[in-house]
Scaffold this motif. Sequence first.
Motif, PDB file in Angstrom:
ATOM      1  N   GLY A  58       1.358  -9.367   5.664  1.00  0.00           N
ATOM      2  CA  GLY A  58       1.064  -8.503   6.821  1.00  0.00           C
ATOM      3  C   GLY A  58       1.291  -7.040   6.529  1.00  0.00           C
ATOM      4  O   GLY A  58       0.454  -6.184   6.838  1.00  0.00           O
ATOM      5  N   VAL A  59       2.447  -6.744   5.913  1.00  0.00           N
ATOM      6  CA  VAL A  59       2.780  -5.345   5.612  1.00  0.00           C
ATOM      7  C   VAL A  59       1.807  -4.777   4.585  1.00  0.00           C
ATOM      8  O   VAL A  59       1.349  -3.628   4.709  1.00  0.00           O
ATOM      9  CB  VAL A  59       4.250  -5.240   5.120  1.00  0.00           C
ATOM     10  CG1 VAL A  59       4.550  -3.867   4.543  1.00  0.00           C
ATOM     11  CG2 VAL A  59       5.199  -5.546   6.272  1.00  0.00           C
ATOM     12  N   THR A  60       1.484  -5.590   3.573  1.00  0.00           N
ATOM     13  CA  THR A  60       0.542  -5.128   2.541  1.00  0.00           C
ATOM     14  C   THR A  60      -0.812  -4.794   3.167  1.00  0.00           C
ATOM     15  O   THR A  60      -1.396  -3.738   2.894  1.00  0.00           O
ATOM     16  CB  THR A  60       0.369  -6.213   1.450  1.00  0.00           C
ATOM     17  OG1 THR A  60       1.665  -6.604   1.023  1.00  0.00           O
ATOM     18  CG2 THR A  60      -0.437  -5.705   0.273  1.00  0.00           C
ATOM     19  N   LEU A  61      -1.282  -5.695   4.010  1.00  0.00           N
ATOM     20  CA  LEU A  61      -2.584  -5.459   4.652  1.00  0.00           C
ATOM     21  C   LEU A  61      -2.547  -4.227   5.553  1.00  0.00           C
ATOM     22  O   LEU A  61      -3.450  -3.380   5.510  1.00  0.00           O
ATOM     23  CB  LEU A  61      -2.996  -6.691   5.474  1.00  0.00           C
ATOM     24  CG  LEU A  61      -3.490  -7.907   4.676  1.00  0.00           C
ATOM     25  CD1 LEU A  61      -3.723  -9.092   5.604  1.00  0.00           C
ATOM     26  CD2 LEU A  61      -4.778  -7.573   3.932  1.00  0.00           C
ATOM     27  N   ALA A  62      -1.486  -4.128   6.375  1.00  0.00           N
ATOM     28  CA  ALA A  62      -1.427  -3.034   7.353  1.00  0.00           C
ATOM     29  C   ALA A  62      -1.205  -1.679   6.702  1.00  0.00           C
ATOM     30  O   ALA A  62      -1.523  -0.639   7.286  1.00  0.00           O
ATOM     31  CB  ALA A  62      -0.338  -3.323   8.381  1.00  0.00           C
ATOM     32  N   SER A  63      -0.611  -1.675   5.493  1.00  0.00           N
ATOM     33  CA  SER A  63      -0.294  -0.383   4.880  1.00  0.00           C
ATOM     34  C   SER A  63      -1.473   0.199   4.094  1.00  0.00           C
ATOM     35  O   SER A  63      -1.393   1.312   3.592  1.00  0.00           O
ATOM     36  CB  SER A  63       0.937  -0.526   3.974  1.00  0.00           C
ATOM     37  OG  SER A  63       0.669  -1.484   2.987  1.00  0.00           O
ATOM     38  N   GLN A  64      -2.553  -0.580   3.962  1.00  0.00           N
ATOM     39  CA  GLN A  64      -3.735  -0.057   3.272  1.00  0.00           C
ATOM     40  C   GLN A  64      -4.293   1.156   4.031  1.00  0.00           C
ATOM     41  O   GLN A  64      -4.200   1.205   5.262  1.00  0.00           O
ATOM     42  CB  GLN A  64      -4.847  -1.129   3.231  1.00  0.00           C
ATOM     43  CG  GLN A  64      -4.445  -2.460   2.609  1.00  0.00           C
ATOM     44  CD  GLN A  64      -4.272  -2.377   1.114  1.00  0.00           C
ATOM     45  OE1 GLN A  64      -5.091  -1.795   0.428  1.00  0.00           O
ATOM     46  NE2 GLN A  64      -3.174  -2.924   0.626  1.00  0.00           N
ATOM     47  N   LYS A  65      -4.872   2.064   3.268  1.00  0.00           N
ATOM     48  CA  LYS A  65      -5.485   3.233   3.924  1.00  0.00           C
ATOM     49  C   LYS A  65      -6.652   2.796   4.796  1.00  0.00           C
ATOM     50  O   LYS A  65      -6.864   3.309   5.893  1.00  0.00           O
ATOM     51  CB  LYS A  65      -5.967   4.229   2.869  1.00  0.00           C
ATOM     52  CG  LYS A  65      -4.936   5.288   2.561  1.00  0.00           C
ATOM     53  CD  LYS A  65      -5.538   6.398   1.732  1.00  0.00           C
ATOM     54  CE  LYS A  65      -4.479   7.469   1.496  1.00  0.00           C
ATOM     55  NZ  LYS A  65      -4.952   8.432   0.517  1.00  0.00           N
ATOM     56  N   ALA A 109       1.907  -0.835  14.378  1.00  0.00           N
ATOM     57  CA  ALA A 109       2.390  -0.145  15.591  1.00  0.00           C
ATOM     58  C   ALA A 109       2.902   1.253  15.255  1.00  0.00           C
ATOM     59  O   ALA A 109       2.700   2.207  16.011  1.00  0.00           O
ATOM     60  CB  ALA A 109       3.490  -0.965  16.256  1.00  0.00           C
ATOM     61  N   ILE A 110       3.575   1.373  14.125  1.00  0.00           N
ATOM     62  CA  ILE A 110       4.072   2.694  13.697  1.00  0.00           C
ATOM     63  C   ILE A 110       2.878   3.601  13.354  1.00  0.00           C
ATOM     64  O   ILE A 110       2.841   4.774  13.733  1.00  0.00           O
ATOM     65  CB  ILE A 110       4.994   2.543  12.461  1.00  0.00           C
ATOM     66  CG1 ILE A 110       6.283   1.815  12.842  1.00  0.00           C
ATOM     67  CG2 ILE A 110       5.298   3.887  11.828  1.00  0.00           C
ATOM     68  CD1 ILE A 110       7.244   2.609  13.672  1.00  0.00           C
ATOM     69  N   LYS A 111       1.898   3.015  12.655  1.00  0.00           N
ATOM     70  CA  LYS A 111       0.752   3.829  12.231  1.00  0.00           C
ATOM     71  C   LYS A 111      -0.060   4.353  13.420  1.00  0.00           C
ATOM     72  O   LYS A 111      -0.671   5.418  13.358  1.00  0.00           O
ATOM     73  CB  LYS A 111      -0.158   3.011  11.294  1.00  0.00           C
ATOM     74  CG  LYS A 111       0.438   2.886   9.888  1.00  0.00           C
ATOM     75  CD  LYS A 111      -0.405   2.030   8.985  1.00  0.00           C
ATOM     76  CE  LYS A 111      -1.624   2.764   8.461  1.00  0.00           C
ATOM     77  NZ  LYS A 111      -2.383   1.916   7.503  1.00  0.00           N
ATOM     78  N   SER A 112      -0.070   3.560  14.500  1.00  0.00           N
ATOM     79  CA  SER A 112      -0.913   3.954  15.643  1.00  0.00           C
ATOM     80  C   SER A 112      -0.117   4.558  16.783  1.00  0.00           C
ATOM     81  O   SER A 112      -0.589   4.616  17.918  1.00  0.00           O
ATOM     82  CB  SER A 112      -1.666   2.721  16.161  1.00  0.00           C
ATOM     83  OG  SER A 112      -0.744   1.798  16.704  1.00  0.00           O
ATOM     84  N   MET A 113       1.117   5.025  16.496  1.00  0.00           N
ATOM     85  CA  MET A 113       1.977   5.419  17.623  1.00  0.00           C
ATOM     86  C   MET A 113       1.594   6.757  18.269  1.00  0.00           C
ATOM     87  O   MET A 113       1.835   6.967  19.451  1.00  0.00           O
ATOM     88  CB  MET A 113       3.446   5.432  17.213  1.00  0.00           C
ATOM     89  CG  MET A 113       3.850   6.498  16.253  1.00  0.00           C
ATOM     90  SD  MET A 113       5.590   6.329  15.875  1.00  0.00           S
ATOM     91  CE  MET A 113       5.761   7.524  14.588  1.00  0.00           C
TER      92      MET A 113
END
Lengths: 298, 267
Positions: free
Chosen positions: B195-202, B219-223
């Motif tokens: 999950g983290v690997t997928l979500a951290s992709q650009k 959630a952090i990326k879209s805050m």
Amino acid sequence: MVIRTQGLSFSFGNQQVVNSISLEVPEGSIYGFLGPNGAGKTTTIKMLLNLLQAGEGSIHIFDKELKSNRIEILKQIGSLVEQPAIYQHLTGKENLMNRAMLLQVSEQRVNDMLSLVQLTSAANKKAGQYSLGMKQRLGIAHALLNDPKLLILDEPTNGLDPNGIIEIRELMMRIVKEGKTVFVSSHLLSEVEKMATHVGIINHGKMMFQGTIQDLQNINQPHIFIETDNSADAANLLKRNHIDITEVENDYLLVPFTSKQQIGDINNLLVQNGITVFGINKKHKDLERLFLDITQSN
Amino acid sequence: MKGFLLSFRSEFYKSRKTLGFWGSIILPLVITLLALTAFFVKSGDFANKPGILLWIQFSMISLGSMGTLLLPIYTIFVAYSVNNVEHKADTWKTIFSLPISRWSVYGAKYAYAFFLLFICMALFTLLNIGFGNLLSVIKPELKFNEYHMEKELAQVFFKLLLSALGILSIQFLLSLLWSDFLKPMGFGFVATIVGVTLASQKDPWKYTYLLPYSHPMAAIKSMVKNQHGPADRFEIAVFTQEVYVSLIVAVIVFFAGYFIVQKRSVK
């Protein structure tokens, strides 16, 4: 009847563990639920507590159907199933306090139960450090906490020393005197025969016998116990004279009892044929042997 | 309801001496204390920076560590610890033979796991705000007092809490069904890494938002809401796509878990 089941069955996959059991446990009785290990006792008990869903059959406790009156029925039951379930990181008293909280029972009752099972001095010790016997006693205190009308105990004397076993036995007899009912499972008849008023014997999931302890005694046919200097010769002689032999051992043989006269006749026969008789008398099999006969006959 | 409250109280009573409970206090305390220490020791590096920047940098120590890996792992641990206390003591049979409905027992256990996560996130919020203000007192060159973002911090940690609920429901059910440590934890770790690997992709895979274990990171990326207002003000977008998915997964798995528990035999 406090417990009444009809055609109760349960399977683990293809394996039939309980096969059409019909229990009848009268009010005010100590019902010894007996059977060898793996006979289906614990599975039956778990169905009585609604922990396992019965495959077939019905369960009525206090004359109410279990599934539809689960909470009302469980309010009046105290139970100890298999080894005591105890939070090791809590003290003995904290374990009881936790359950008392759930059952809305006072701290005084917790202290009374600790005293009843003689754990007051170890009340503040971590339950993980308790011996097996202490854990068992704590489990019994758990079961008694809500002052239940029906106490269901699964092998409650496991891990107890002889004194502990006697204490538990006396405790159950005391409880029954207060008008309560005790349903206790064991794999040893000797353990419950001194206190049980009723007995159910189960093996391979099937009920082999159910009745009062007196009924169990009654099916226990008497035998003539004969001690001679040569059991084999004595047995052959009796057979030649058309007398049935039940059992032959090195130092004794058993013959089914029919009358007192028969004892005299057998004695004469043996002596006249040169066999020395050390002893001859009427004897009941002890209940333990009877229990083994019943459970092994399946 | 009474059964639920009694069970909830019992959960606290049982867990108050376990790492499961103390973890919810120790984790925010340790991370925010580290942030406090770093800012105190390296105050020269941050001296006279604008308040808004200080708050963002200070709170990102907590948010970054929680959002990337710690929150999913901590959620997995909470779900495990709440159920493990019963597996370890072999007490399922005594809990489910109490004159309390199975629904209350199950619901209270889940609610307690949620409560531990809530405590953790609430402490993160309070400690970040408290320590930020403390720094402006003990190190006056750190101008935390010139800017206020209490509301935004509360919103972000609330968003993180919501984003972890999908994981909580799944792990709660797995830990309830599996008595051993390895299966639920192993599954959780692997799913978190994926999950983290997928979500951290650009440019993440377009269905990443469906994977609950990616939600805290997402959630952090879209805050921060896209905005056109003044540069020193920003708004927090709490209810974003992954938060909705997290809530939907949480609710579905929670109810599915109950029906599994109800039908299941208690060993």
